[in-house]
Design an enzyme around this catalytic site. Structure first.
Site, PDB file in Angstrom:
ATOM      1  N   SER A 167       0.864  -1.179   0.000  1.00 43.64           N
ATOM      2  CA  SER A 167       0.000   0.000   0.000  1.00 43.64           C
ATOM      3  C   SER A 167       0.899   1.226   0.000  1.00 43.64           C
ATOM      4  CB  SER A 167      -0.935   0.010   1.215  1.00 43.64           C
ATOM      5  OG  SER A 167      -0.188   0.154   2.421  1.00 43.64           O
ATOM      6  N   HIS A 212       3.670  -4.921   2.837  1.00 35.86           N
ATOM      7  CA  HIS A 212       3.158  -5.511   4.073  1.00 35.86           C
ATOM      8  C   HIS A 212       3.623  -6.948   4.263  1.00 35.86           C
ATOM      9  CE1 HIS A 212       0.280  -2.300   5.180  1.00 35.86           C
ATOM     10  NE2 HIS A 212       0.221  -2.107   3.867  1.00 35.86           N
ATOM     11  N   LEU A 224       5.296 -10.623   2.079  1.00 38.28           N
ATOM     12  CA  LEU A 224       5.694 -11.507   0.991  1.00 38.28           C
ATOM     13  C   LEU A 224       5.646 -12.916   1.564  1.00 38.28           C
ATOM     14  CD1 LEU A 224       8.807 -11.270  -1.334  1.00 38.28           C
ATOM     15  CD2 LEU A 224       8.165 -13.389  -0.240  1.00 38.28           C
ATOM     16  N   TYR A 254      16.365  -9.781   2.524  1.00 39.78           N
ATOM     17  CA  TYR A 254      15.986  -8.535   1.863  1.00 39.78           C
ATOM     18  C   TYR A 254      17.211  -7.742   1.417  1.00 39.78           C
ATOM     19  CZ  TYR A 254      11.144  -9.431   3.042  1.00 39.78           C
ATOM     20  OH  TYR A 254       9.895  -9.990   3.107  1.00 39.78           O
ATOM     21  N   LEU A 277      -3.237   1.651   6.965  1.00 35.45           N
ATOM     22  CA  LEU A 277      -3.638   2.762   6.101  1.00 35.45           C
ATOM     23  C   LEU A 277      -3.034   2.661   4.708  1.00 35.45           C
ATOM     24  CD1 LEU A 277      -3.388   5.803   8.559  1.00 35.45           C
ATOM     25  CD2 LEU A 277      -5.397   4.433   7.952  1.00 35.45           C
TER      26      LEU A 277
END
Length: 205
Positions: A95, A120, A122, A166, A109
């Site tokens: 988002s 948010h 994976l 990451y 949000l």
């Protein structure tokens, strides 16, 4: 033209030729492998993969089913699913966020004027883990974000043991995240989505 129709890497990718029937006639088969944005109809499949992937590790899910439906209704264009023969095997849900660092509010949000894509979650289905699918999906997702004119960077929060994963995907650690969930603490990471005009000229966006 929609953003999705201009992105060749979101179109179905056939990894093997269609099978033929004994009579030589080609049978209709689902694409061997397909990447596409998710829809609210995918929410249950998404949650089933996420629940199995996270509850056994942390005891909770980043997104519950109602939150998955919430984001897939608000911003489906910031999601990406990997389907094999019609079955969801991996996904990302994001988002928009409009501040330099994530806060507790970022968990629920979607900021329409934001330029940061908050990833948010994976997750990869348990039957196809350890095959590099998470890295491949993240790479395709970041390529997709480079074609969105409003996206300036991707941000996420993860537990410390996931930082090396990451980091290999190109993210850099920003330090401890102020967001907490129960007893869990997180590291905040970001990946710049840079060179928008250049990328559009050179990637078919």
């Amino acid at each position: 033209m929609s953003a999705l129709s201009a992105l060749p890497f979101l179109k179905p990718v056939h990894l093997r030729p269609p099978r033929s029937s004994p009579g030589g006639q080609r049978r209709h088969t689902l694409p061997a492998s397909e990447f596409r944005c998710l829809s609210p109809e995918d929410a249950v499949s998404v949650f089933e993969i996420e629940r199995e992937a996270f509850i056994s590790v942390s005891g909770d899910c980043p997104l519950h089913l109602d939150e998955i439906r919430h984001f897939l209704n608000l911003c489906p264009e910031l999601s990406l699913g990997w389907f094999e023969e019609g079955r969801l095997v991996a996904f990302i849900i994001g988002s928009l966020w409009d501040q330099e660092r994530l806060s507790q509010a970022a968990l629920t949000l979607h900021k329409l004027q934001g330029s940061a894509v908050h990833i948010h979650v994976l997750a990869v289905h348990r039957t196809v883990r350890q095959q590099g699918k998470g890295s491949i999906l993240m790479w395709r997702y970041l390529q997709y974000l480079r074609c969105l004119p409003f996206a300036r960077r991707a941000v996420l929060m993860c537990e410390p043991f996931l930082v090396p994963f990451y980091h290999k995907c190109g993210f850099e650690a920003l330090g401890p995240c102020e967001v907490t969930v129960g007893d869990l603490a997180f590291v905040e990471m970001q990946h710049p989505v840079r060179g928008h005009a250049f990328m559009r000229r050179n990637s078919g966006c």
